[in-house]
Design a protein around this motif. Structure first.
Motif, short mmCIF file in Angstrom:
data_model
loop_
_atom_site.label_atom_id
_atom_site.label_comp_id
_atom_site.label_asym_id
_atom_site.label_seq_id
_atom_site.Cartn_x
_atom_site.Cartn_y
_atom_site.Cartn_z
N UNK A 107 0.86 -1.05 -0.06
CA UNK A 107 -0.06 -0.04 0.02
C UNK A 107 1.01 1.24 0.10
N UNK A 108 0.38 2.04 -0.84
CA UNK A 108 1.22 3.32 -0.74
C UNK A 108 0.48 4.56 -1.25
N UNK A 109 0.67 5.83 -1.36
CA UNK A 109 0.21 6.84 -1.81
C UNK A 109 0.18 7.14 -3.30
N UNK A 110 -0.39 7.89 -3.85
CA UNK A 110 -0.46 8.03 -5.41
C UNK A 110 0.90 8.79 -5.71
N UNK A 111 1.32 9.64 -4.86
CA UNK A 111 2.58 10.62 -5.04
C UNK A 111 3.61 9.82 -4.89
N UNK A 112 3.70 8.75 -3.81
CA UNK A 112 4.98 8.06 -3.61
C UNK A 112 4.91 7.05 -4.72
N UNK A 113 3.87 6.55 -5.08
CA UNK A 113 3.75 5.36 -6.37
C UNK A 113 4.57 6.09 -7.57
N UNK A 114 3.97 7.31 -8.08
CA UNK A 114 4.54 7.99 -9.11
C UNK A 114 5.91 8.31 -8.96
#
Length: 216
Positions: free
Chosen positions: A186-193
């Motif tokens: 699980x991660x945030x959209x910002x961290x994933x990008x």
């Protein structure tokens, strides 16, 4: 655009250029998470598969450096892996297990009865890069992705903050018989990008030594 000499490396470079062209528009339209998935489906899955010796297009003489770098990720901690452009925020990443049904997010539980989204259940600090990458790759390949709101719940209409990536966890035959269990990242959209861009940049630069030697 010309035919690439090394598709597994040149394709991520081209994809990274496209990310640079389109990222601002995705942000302006509040589509960052979907944009990250769109990019990752290609930037992670294609090079990851082409770096494996089992791929039918693998050429040992040409791709031995790719294989070596992929194997190195089996020893590198995910949060300290060589592909990061800058150190990631460890607090934005989680890895755990789900041992009960996955289609009811509010009932998720790990093997110890804890919420897989909790800090107590989080094992990301001890995970090798290859372990996390395999969960992400499998989730992308099979569509095992769930959008979650700020409370980690899947409630239609709420603002998406986190993304959950799921991969079947089959450690023993007994577990496979008793229940379907999953690994979840699980991660945030910002961290994933940030991860997607870091990964693409790293893959695209793996043959830097060859390019320098060729230009000399």
């Amino acid at each position: 655009m010309g035919v690439p000499d090394r598709f597994a490396i040149e394709y991520p470079r081209r994809a990274l250029e496209l990310i640079g062209m389109l990222e601002a528009s995705a942000r302006d339209n509040s589509l960052l998470g979907s944009f990250g998935l769109l990019a990752a489906s290609a930037v992670l899955t294609i090079p990851f598969e082409r770096m494996r010796t089992s791929h039918f297009l693998h050429d040992q003489a040409r791709d031995d450096d790719l294989v070596e770098n992929l194997k190195a990720l089996e020893k590198a901690d995910f949060l300290k892996a060589p592909f990061w452009r800058k150190a990631p925020d460890g607090g934005t990443w989680r890895q755990s297990r789900i041992v009960n049904t996955v289609d009811k997010v509010h009932k998720w539980s790990d093997q110890d009865g804890r919420d897989p989204r909790s800090e107590e259940a989080n094992t990301i600090q001890s995970r090798k890069a290859s372990e996390v990458l395999r969960v992400l790759r499998n989730a992308l390949a099979h569509g095992n992705i769930i959008y979650l709101d700020k409370n980690g719940q899947e409630i239609a209409g709420n603002q998406m903050v986190y993304m959950a990536f799921l991969s079947r966890y089959e450690e023993t035959a007994e577990q496979r018989e008793q229940a379907e269990t999953y690994r979840v990242v699980i991660t945030t959209e910002e961290a994933f990008l940030h991860f997607v861009k870091s990964w693409a940049g790293w893959i695209g630069g793996l043959d830097l030594d060859r390019r320098v030697a060729s230009a000399a």
